[in-house]
Design a protein around this motif. Structure first.
Motif, PDB file in Angstrom:
ATOM      1  N   HIS A  43      10.662 -10.436  -1.089  1.00  0.00           N
ATOM      2  CA  HIS A  43       9.875 -11.474  -1.763  1.00  0.00           C
ATOM      3  C   HIS A  43      10.701 -12.360  -2.686  1.00  0.00           C
ATOM      4  O   HIS A  43      10.420 -13.537  -2.823  1.00  0.00           O
ATOM      5  CB  HIS A  43       8.748 -10.828  -2.578  1.00  0.00           C
ATOM      6  N   LYS A  51       4.053 -12.531  -9.969  1.00  0.00           N
ATOM      7  CA  LYS A  51       3.104 -11.419  -9.786  1.00  0.00           C
ATOM      8  C   LYS A  51       2.965 -10.601 -11.063  1.00  0.00           C
ATOM      9  O   LYS A  51       1.860 -10.283 -11.497  1.00  0.00           O
ATOM     10  CB  LYS A  51       3.552 -10.508  -8.639  1.00  0.00           C
ATOM     11  N   PHE A  77       1.295  -2.227 -11.073  1.00  0.00           N
ATOM     12  CA  PHE A  77       0.526  -3.024 -10.119  1.00  0.00           C
ATOM     13  C   PHE A  77       1.456  -3.872  -9.259  1.00  0.00           C
ATOM     14  O   PHE A  77       1.311  -3.943  -8.039  1.00  0.00           O
ATOM     15  CB  PHE A  77      -0.472  -3.920 -10.873  1.00  0.00           C
ATOM     16  N   THR A  78       2.430  -4.510  -9.895  1.00  0.00           N
ATOM     17  CA  THR A  78       3.362  -5.366  -9.162  1.00  0.00           C
ATOM     18  C   THR A  78       4.214  -4.545  -8.199  1.00  0.00           C
ATOM     19  O   THR A  78       4.439  -4.958  -7.054  1.00  0.00           O
ATOM     20  CB  THR A  78       4.247  -6.152 -10.146  1.00  0.00           C
ATOM     21  N   ASP A  80       3.327  -1.829  -6.746  1.00  0.00           N
ATOM     22  CA  ASP A  80       2.458  -1.442  -5.633  1.00  0.00           C
ATOM     23  C   ASP A  80       2.266  -2.583  -4.630  1.00  0.00           C
ATOM     24  O   ASP A  80       2.014  -2.327  -3.452  1.00  0.00           O
ATOM     25  CB  ASP A  80       1.089  -0.978  -6.150  1.00  0.00           C
ATOM     26  N   GLN A  81       2.402  -3.828  -5.076  1.00  0.00           N
ATOM     27  CA  GLN A  81       2.225  -4.977  -4.188  1.00  0.00           C
ATOM     28  C   GLN A  81       3.326  -5.084  -3.136  1.00  0.00           C
ATOM     29  O   GLN A  81       3.143  -5.735  -2.121  1.00  0.00           O
ATOM     30  CB  GLN A  81       2.175  -6.288  -4.985  1.00  0.00           C
ATOM     31  N   HIS A  82       4.476  -4.449  -3.393  1.00  0.00           N
ATOM     32  CA  HIS A  82       5.558  -4.557  -2.407  1.00  0.00           C
ATOM     33  C   HIS A  82       6.290  -3.238  -2.163  1.00  0.00           C
ATOM     34  O   HIS A  82       7.374  -3.225  -1.593  1.00  0.00           O
ATOM     35  CB  HIS A  82       6.522  -5.697  -2.779  1.00  0.00           C
TER      36      HIS A  82
END
Length: 155
Positions: A43, A51, A77-78, A80-82
Motif C-alpha cells: 500500500h 488510514k 485497526f490499521t 488489521d487493514q493490511h
C-alpha cells in the motif's frame, strides 16, 4: 483554536506521506516515516498515514477515551487493514510519527509520538512539545544514510 499546517513531500517523485486534520476540539497530525528500503507493504506509507490518521481521529473524537488508547486501537485497526496482504514483521513496515491535541472542557490534552513538534501559544508564551527520542537513536547510521540522495543504492 486556530490551526495552521504545512506539508511537502520529502521526495518530489513520491506521494506526500503526511496527514493532518483539525476540527473544533481535535487536531491530529501524522508524519509518515519515509521508507529508505523496502517496506513489505503493497500500500505504501501515504496509505498507511491516511488510514492510521483517520482511524485515530475517529477514536480520539470520543472525549471520554484516553488518547493513548485511541492511538493504540488506531494502530491495531490499521494493521488489521493490511495484515493479510503485507508483511507487518518486515523491519521497514510503514510507520508514522504522530501528534494529537484535544480540547476537553478547559484542558488541552495531547500525545506526541515520534518527531512531530507541536507549538502551543499560551498566556505564558510558546510551549514546545516534541518527542526527541528518534533523534537520539542510531545517529551515526542516520548521518551516513543522509549523505546520499533519495533513490540511490547507498541511501
Amino acid at each position: 483554536m486556530r490551526v495552521s499546517t504545512a506539508s511537502k513531500a520529502g521526495n518530489p517523485k513520491s506521494p506526500n506521506e503526511d496527514w493532518a486534520m483539525a476540527s473544533e476540539n481535535l487536531i491530529v497530525v501524522l508524519d509518515g516515516a519515509t521508507g529508505r528500503t523496502g517496506t513489505g507493504c503493497v500500500h505504501g506509507i501515504a496509505w498507511y498515514a491516511a488510514k492510521l490518521g483517520s482511524a485515530f481521529a475517529g477514536l480520539a473524537a470520543d472525549r471520554d477515551s484516553e488518547l493513548v488508547n485511541a492511538l493504540m486501537y488506531g494502530i491495531r485497526f490499521t494493521a488489521d487493514q493490511h495484515r493479510d496482504t503485507c508483511d507487518l514483521s518486515h523491519p521497514g513496515t510503514p510507520s508514522a510519527a504522530t501528534a494529537v491535541l484535544r480540547l476537553k472542557d478547559t484542558a488541552l490534552e495531547y500525545v506526541v509520538l515520534g518527531d512531530v513538534t507541536v507549538l502551543i501559544d499560551t498566556v505564558d508564551g510558546i510551549q514546545v512539545i516534541t518527542d526527541d527520542r528518534v533523534d537520539k537513536t542510531a545517529r551515526a547510521e542516520r548521518d551516513e544514510a543522509d549523505r546520499h540522495p533519495f533513490g540511490s543504492a547507498e541511501k
